[in-house]
Every structure is written in structure tokens, then in C-alpha cells.
Motif scaffolding. Structure first.
Motif, PDB file in Angstrom:
ATOM      1  N   GLU A 149       0.825  -1.203   0.000  1.00 25.01           N
ATOM      2  CA  GLU A 149       0.000   0.000   0.000  1.00 25.01           C
ATOM      3  C   GLU A 149       0.863   1.259   0.000  1.00 25.01           C
ATOM      4  N   ILE A 150       1.979   1.192   0.710  1.00 23.64           N
ATOM      5  CA  ILE A 150       2.881   2.354   0.754  1.00 23.64           C
ATOM      6  C   ILE A 150       3.465   2.614  -0.627  1.00 23.64           C
ATOM      7  N   HIS A 151       3.891   1.535  -1.301  1.00 25.54           N
ATOM      8  CA  HIS A 151       4.435   1.704  -2.649  1.00 25.54           C
ATOM      9  C   HIS A 151       3.377   2.265  -3.588  1.00 25.54           C
ATOM     10  N   PHE A 152       2.165   1.737  -3.469  1.00 26.24           N
ATOM     11  CA  PHE A 152       1.079   2.213  -4.326  1.00 26.24           C
ATOM     12  C   PHE A 152       0.798   3.684  -4.073  1.00 26.24           C
ATOM     13  N   LEU A 153       0.769   4.094  -2.792  1.00 27.21           N
ATOM     14  CA  LEU A 153       0.530   5.490  -2.445  1.00 27.21           C
ATOM     15  C   LEU A 153       1.648   6.378  -2.966  1.00 27.21           C
ATOM     16  N   ALA A 154       2.884   5.882  -2.885  1.00 28.36           N
ATOM     17  CA  ALA A 154       4.017   6.663  -3.385  1.00 28.36           C
ATOM     18  C   ALA A 154       3.906   6.869  -4.895  1.00 28.36           C
ATOM     19  N   VAL A 155       3.487   5.816  -5.604  1.00 29.93           N
ATOM     20  CA  VAL A 155       3.325   5.932  -7.053  1.00 29.93           C
ATOM     21  C   VAL A 155       2.229   6.926  -7.390  1.00 29.93           C
ATOM     22  N   VAL A 156       1.107   6.881  -6.642  1.00 27.23           N
ATOM     23  CA  VAL A 156      -0.006   7.793  -6.903  1.00 27.23           C
ATOM     24  C   VAL A 156       0.422   9.236  -6.662  1.00 27.23           C
ATOM     25  N   ILE A 157       1.084   9.478  -5.526  1.00 29.67           N
ATOM     26  CA  ILE A 157       1.529  10.844  -5.201  1.00 29.67           C
ATOM     27  C   ILE A 157       2.529  11.336  -6.235  1.00 29.67           C
ATOM     28  N   GLY A 158       3.459  10.465  -6.613  1.00 31.53           N
ATOM     29  CA  GLY A 158       4.448  10.851  -7.618  1.00 31.53           C
ATOM     30  C   GLY A 158       3.812  11.183  -8.947  1.00 31.53           C
ATOM     31  N   SER A 159       2.833  10.375  -9.347  1.00 30.04           N
ATOM     32  CA  SER A 159       2.134  10.635 -10.608  1.00 30.04           C
ATOM     33  C   SER A 159       1.362  11.943 -10.552  1.00 30.04           C
ATOM     34  N   ALA A 160       0.730  12.209  -9.388  1.00 28.39           N
ATOM     35  CA  ALA A 160      -0.021  13.453  -9.237  1.00 28.39           C
ATOM     36  C   ALA A 160       0.912  14.658  -9.323  1.00 28.39           C
ATOM     37  N   CYS A 161       2.086  14.548  -8.715  1.00 26.36           N
ATOM     38  CA  CYS A 161       3.045  15.661  -8.766  1.00 26.36           C
ATOM     39  C   CYS A 161       3.512  15.919 -10.193  1.00 26.36           C
ATOM     40  N   VAL A 162       3.796  14.836 -10.911  1.00 30.95           N
ATOM     41  CA  VAL A 162       4.225  14.994 -12.306  1.00 30.95           C
ATOM     42  C   VAL A 162       3.125  15.622 -13.139  1.00 30.95           C
ATOM     43  N   LEU A 163       1.891  15.164 -12.924  1.00 29.73           N
ATOM     44  CA  LEU A 163       0.757  15.728 -13.667  1.00 29.73           C
ATOM     45  C   LEU A 163       0.577  17.208 -13.350  1.00 29.73           C
ATOM     46  N   MET A 164       0.747  17.570 -12.073  1.00 26.75           N
ATOM     47  CA  MET A 164       0.603  18.962 -11.673  1.00 26.75           C
ATOM     48  C   MET A 164       1.673  19.835 -12.342  1.00 26.75           C
TER      49      MET A 164
END
Length: 212
Positions: A149-164
Motif C-alpha cells: 500500500e505504501i508503494h502504491f501510495l508513493a506511485v499515486v503521489i508521484g504521478s499526481a506531482c508529475v501531472l501537476m
């Protein structure tokens, strides 16, 4: 008689000491423990050293003992050439990957499974060196790694930052482009206005009657 008796005793003692002298041994070297992922292939490395030249009668024996410490199972055998086993869990799953001339007697195990957890032994005999150490490798097969879950959350946050970041760059580019277009239109409008004023001024001069 004293001389011959003494010589005989020395020869007899020499024969006895030679009989008691330990036979040269083969030293086998392996990794103590290796980990591998389920479904992958693994090279079990095993090398040896011997005080005697490599013999045509050199033999290599690989065995396996499961974690439950049940009886040993054959894995692979070499004598002048590799011999695959015809039965057991390692049938058609083991290939020779060694080089006798380089003192390498390694093998490759294909498609590892959790049931392969246990200890593999590698024994080399190089007559007259027939005794020596037996190499042991403890194998641990682990399941494929899944995202936590931590890895998944890290991927989601990272993707959101890149998108932003991408959105911000797009907005900046659009604003810059819009500003350039607006400046260009303003410049064109000013030019047109100047031309109109010049044209109007010329018309007014032309319409004014000349004084006598």
C-alpha cells in the motif's frame, strides 16, 4: 645382523607411516545460502580444488534435501559427461553449466518453486583424491514481490506531482502565447490607427483651399 635389522625396521616404519598418512582431499567451495524468486532460473555455483591433476574418472554428484529433512534426492551427476536424472522433482529442470578444466561444476535449476526450498549438496571426487569436503547451498525461494500500500501510495503521489507540473507548464505556455498574440494585435492596431491618422491628415490638407 645389526645393520640389516635396523634397515628393515626403518623400511617397515616407513610403510606404516605411509599407510597412516592422510589421503589428499578435494576441497569444494559453494555459496552458503542463496535467495531466488519463484518461477525464475538459478545457477548454483560450485567449484573445487584438488592436489591431483584432473582425472578422467572425476565425478560430480549433486543431491537435494528438503526443508523437512527427509531423505536426499538426486539432482545431477557427472562422470566424463553430464547425466540428467530421469525421475524426481528435478527431472528436465537441471542443466550442466560447469567447466571441468576450470574446476567449475555448477548447474542451473529452471523454474524454481517453493518446494525447492532446502539444501543442495555438491560432492566432487578426483581419484586418487576421493575424500574431502562436501559443498552445501541452502536455497530459499520467495514469492514474487507485490506492491504494498505504501508503494502504491508513493506511485499515486508521484504521478499526481508529475501531472501537476505538466499542467503548470501548459498554463504558463498558454499565457505566454496569449500575451504574445495580444501584443501582436495591439501592435497591428496601433499601426493601422497611425496609417488612418496619416491618411485623414492628408485628406484634410488636400480639402483645404489654397490661399491667394
Amino acid at each position: 645382523m645389526h645393520g640389516p635389522n635396523w634397515l628393515g625396521a626403518v623400511l617397515f616404519l616407513g610403510v606404516q607411516l605411509r599407510a597412516l598418512w592422510p589421503v589428499a582431499a578435494v576441497e569444494v567451495h559453494t555459496s552458503k545460502q542463496v535467495d531466488a524468486v519463484n518461477g525464475t532460473n538459478l545457477r548454483l555455483k560450485c567449484t573445487f580444488s584438488s592436489s591431483s591433476p584432473i582425472s578422467q574418472r572425476l565425478s560430480v554428484t549433486w543431491n537435494f534435501q528438503p526443508e523437512d529433512l527427509s531423505s536426499h534426492e538426486p539432482v545431477f551427476y557427472y562422470l566424463k559427461e553430464p547425466y540428467k536424472i530421469s525421475t524426481g522433482r528435478f527431472k528436465e529442470r537441471v542443466t550442466w553449466d560447469g567447466n571441468i578444466q576450470r574446476n567449475d561444476v555448477s548447474i542451473v535449476i529452471w523454474n524454481l518453486q517453493p518446494s525447492d526450498n532446502g539444501t543442495f549438496t555438491c560432492q566432487v571426487k578426483n581419484p586418487p583424491d576421493v575424500d574431502g569436503t562436501i559443498g552445501e547451498v541452502r536455497l530459499k525461494v520467495v514469492q514474487k514481490v507485490h506492491f504494498s500500500e505504501i508503494h502504491f501510495l508513493a506511485v499515486v503521489i508521484g504521478s499526481a506531482c508529475v501531472l501537476m507540473i505538466i499542467v503548470v507548464l501548459v498554463v504558463i505556455f498558454c499565457r505566454h502565447h496569449r500575451k504574445k498574440q495580444q501584443e501582436k494585435r495591439t501592435e497591428v492596431a496601433d499601426t493601422e490607427l497611425t496609417e488612418k491618422e496619416k491618411l485623414k491628415s492628408r485628406e484634410e490638407k488636400e480639402a483645404t483651399p489654397l490661399e491667394d
